[in-house]
Enzyme design. Structure first.
Site, short mmCIF file in Angstrom:
data_model
loop_
_atom_site.label_atom_id
_atom_site.label_comp_id
_atom_site.label_asym_id
_atom_site.label_seq_id
_atom_site.Cartn_x
_atom_site.Cartn_y
_atom_site.Cartn_z
N SER A 70 0.80 -1.21 0.00
CA SER A 70 0.00 0.00 0.00
C SER A 70 0.84 1.26 0.00
O SER A 70 1.86 1.35 0.68
CB SER A 70 -0.91 -0.01 1.22
OG SER A 70 -1.37 1.28 1.50
N LYS A 71 0.39 2.21 -0.75
CA LYS A 71 1.09 3.48 -0.86
C LYS A 71 1.07 4.23 0.47
O LYS A 71 1.92 5.08 0.73
CB LYS A 71 0.41 4.31 -1.94
CG LYS A 71 1.17 5.51 -2.41
CD LYS A 71 1.68 5.33 -3.80
CE LYS A 71 2.10 6.63 -4.45
NZ LYS A 71 3.37 7.15 -4.00
N ARG A 72 0.11 3.89 1.30
CA ARG A 72 0.00 4.61 2.57
C ARG A 72 1.05 4.17 3.59
O ARG A 72 1.20 4.78 4.63
CB ARG A 72 -1.39 4.40 3.17
CG ARG A 72 -2.47 5.19 2.46
CD ARG A 72 -3.77 5.08 3.22
NE ARG A 72 -4.22 3.70 3.28
CZ ARG A 72 -5.08 3.16 2.43
NH1 ARG A 72 -5.59 3.89 1.47
NH2 ARG A 72 -5.45 1.91 2.53
#
Length: 519
Positions: A254-256
RNA sequence: GGCCCCGUCGUCUAGCUAGGUCCAGGACACCGGACUUUCGAUCCGGUAACGCGGGUUCAAAUCCCGCCGGGGUCACCA
């Protein structure tokens, strides 16, 4: 048999997620394997920002990998438009159809009411199910609400006495009890459709035969299946592939979680490499570019063939041995029954190894071109190098062999491009190999030999070195490392004699002299 | 927490549908050796896994049951 039609429906986020790319690849592969069609549809129902702008990196990623689409943005197609934001007519129609059939209803509940219901359910420890208050409303009340301009959403009415079953190509039979499923909102208060609804409408309308997507979508499949059913669509074949996990973990990539990834040992190498390379080629720090995005691999100088090969092997395999595959071979052999069920961790090391293989397959001219771009951007050579420069680079590349894994690796060998007085020394290496070993005397003598030798190719230089070692009565290790550091500034690199020959006599002598003067 | 999915070396995986040829194969990583010059290069070698517990069977990684563990998802995001 119906033509296979697959689709990838990205939301325009401004970047292409590597996991999403893998999903897109599987869809594309399945379409190509069956000589069917691959459709690109843009899921921009909730897009406030500039969709066109946000789409650029996504389309660029597809083009870079060579994944073409038969229908979609820029190419159009018989089911146009391919932007959900332009398909309101279809959603309105389907919404009305559902409303008329009593399979959807206007819900006038306020967000506060719903929140309260949820909390109550949570408090009592039971599953939250929306309360269909609006269904109890009399015609007068509804009229009253509408007159007041009270906002409402449209909810799909889940047949709570049923079970939904799908036969997933990978998971097999999966079943849900509808009595546990909330009526999903399908149209917002402002009239725009929601994902689950728009997706089902479009997949049906666009005659999609196989919905290949990440496993994380499995949980909203019953809703989509129900909507398909209500709309009278034939159910597409659902294919839930495992999601791509972060290196060494089972968590979805995930980019988060970028901050966390910077500490991940495998990812760290990639971040570090970017931190080292990007400033040299005039790009901002890697904050704007990270290994979760396809863009990262493009900018760092990876090969599409390598990324494709690595992506294809994430959750899919040909057999018990084959690792290296061309796109053609992957297309030929790509079948859904060979997709694995469990999450596949993205492995940067494996990518690098595949990349090393594929870059090794490249004709030298292509290699030169690939490296040239980095050398030019780093200001190490002119933008339009003549043939002499090209052949110089060519020789360096040959000497580097598999030390060049990614195109940007050429920047690790600045010593061949910088002016002699600009050469940086690795101080630790200088200390260890020159200062501490009192190499000055030997270096001076060796320098004299270099100055007078007739031929200056790698072979004769090696011979010269051996002669030198013999007459001085020393071990080769006593001089060779010092010479390396003196001419290249570093303790590691390509073979020393290749290095000397490449630099040429004049530069070797200047650098040797310069090193001695630093003492 | 509800629902759902998954569980073979550190990692990607083969094998599981039709149990034996699997004291589990390949690749990457790792470790070691070699290359009487470095190396993140090259060559060679090595360590390393069927989550646990019951069954069924002459025989189970493969079939059945239970447990444990991990994950996904629960929006007027997609």
């Amino acid at each position: 048999m119906a033509t296979v039609r697959t689709r990838f429906a990205p939301s325009p986020t401004g970047y292409m997620h590597i996991g999403g790319m893998r999903t897109a690849l599987f869809n594309w592969l399945w379409a190509r394997h069956n000589e069917g069609q691959f459709i690109l549809r843009i899921d921009d129902t909730d897009q406030e920002r500039n969709v066109e702008q946000a789409l650029i990196p996504i389309l660029r990623a597809f083009r870079w990998l060579g994944l073409d689409w038969d229908e979609g943005p820029e190419v159009g197609g018989v089911y146009a438009p391919y932007f959900q934001s332009q398909r309101h007519l279809f959603y309105d129609q389907s919404k009305q159809q559902l409303l008329d059939a009593g399979q959807a209803y206007h819900d006038y509940d306020t967000p506060e009411q719903i929140r309260a219901d949820r909390q109550a359910a949570k408090k009592e420890g039971r599953n939250y199910l929306n309360i269909r208050r609006s269904l109890e409303l009399t015609a007068e009340q509804i009229e009253q609400y509408e007159l007041e301009g009270r906002p409402s959403v449209v909810r799909f009415s889940v047949p709570r006495d049923q079970f939904v079953t799908i036969d997933d190509a990978i998971r097999g039979r999966v079943e849900w009890d509808c009595s546990l499923i909330c009526d999903p909102v399908i149209v917002r208060g402002n009239g725009s459709p929601l994902y689950n609804f728009a997706t089902a409408v479009d997949d049906g309308l666009m005659q999609i035969t196989h919905v290949i997507r990440g496993e994380e979508h499995l949980s909203n499949t019953p809703i989509q299946a129900l909507i398909h059913q209500a709309l009278g669509h034939e159910l597409p074949q659902f294919v839930h592939i495992p999601y791509v996990a972060a290196p060494g973990s089972k968590e979805k990539l995930s980019k988060r979680k970028l901050d966390k990834y910077r500490k991940n040992p495998q990812f760290k190498k990639m971040f570090d490499k970017a931190d080292q390379v990007l400033p040299q080629i005039g790009l901002a720090g890697s904050r704007a570019l990270d290994p979760v995005m396809v863009e990262y691999y493009v900018r760092m100088g990876y090969l599409p063939a390598a990324v494709l090969n690595a992506l294809a092997r994430l959750g899919w395999s040909l057999d018990d041995k084959t690792e290296i595959m061309t796109l053609e071979s992957i297309i030929d052999n790509f079948t859904l029954d060979r997709v694995i069920k469990s999450p596949a961790g993205f492995d940067p090391d494996k990518l690098i190894s595949l990349q090393t293989h594929w870059i090794g397959q490249l004709p030298i001219e292509d290699k030169i071109d690939g490296c040239l771009a980095y050398l030019v951007k780093a200001g190490l050579i002119d933008a339009h190098p003549d043939t002499a420069v090209r052949s110089y680079i060519s020789e360096i590349l040959v000497a580097m062999g598999n030390r060049l894994k990614i195109f940007c690796d050429i920047l690790d060998h600045r010593e061949f491009f910088v002016a002699d007085d600009q050469l940086d020394y690795d101080e630790k290496a200088f200390e260890k190999r020159i200062r501490k070993t009192n190499a000055a005397d030997l270096l001076e003598k060796f320098s004299e030999r270099l100055a007078t030798t007739e031929t200056f190719d790698a072979e004769s230089l090696e011979k010269l070195m051996h002669d030198f070692v013999e007459t001085e009565g020393i071990k080769i290790g006593q001089i060779i490392h010092s010479v390396r550091v003196a001419v290249s500034g570093k303790s590691v690199g390509i073979g020393l004699f290749d290095c000397l020959a490449l630099l040429g006599r004049k530069r070797c002598l200047i650098r040797l002299d310069r090193a001695l003067k630093r003492l």
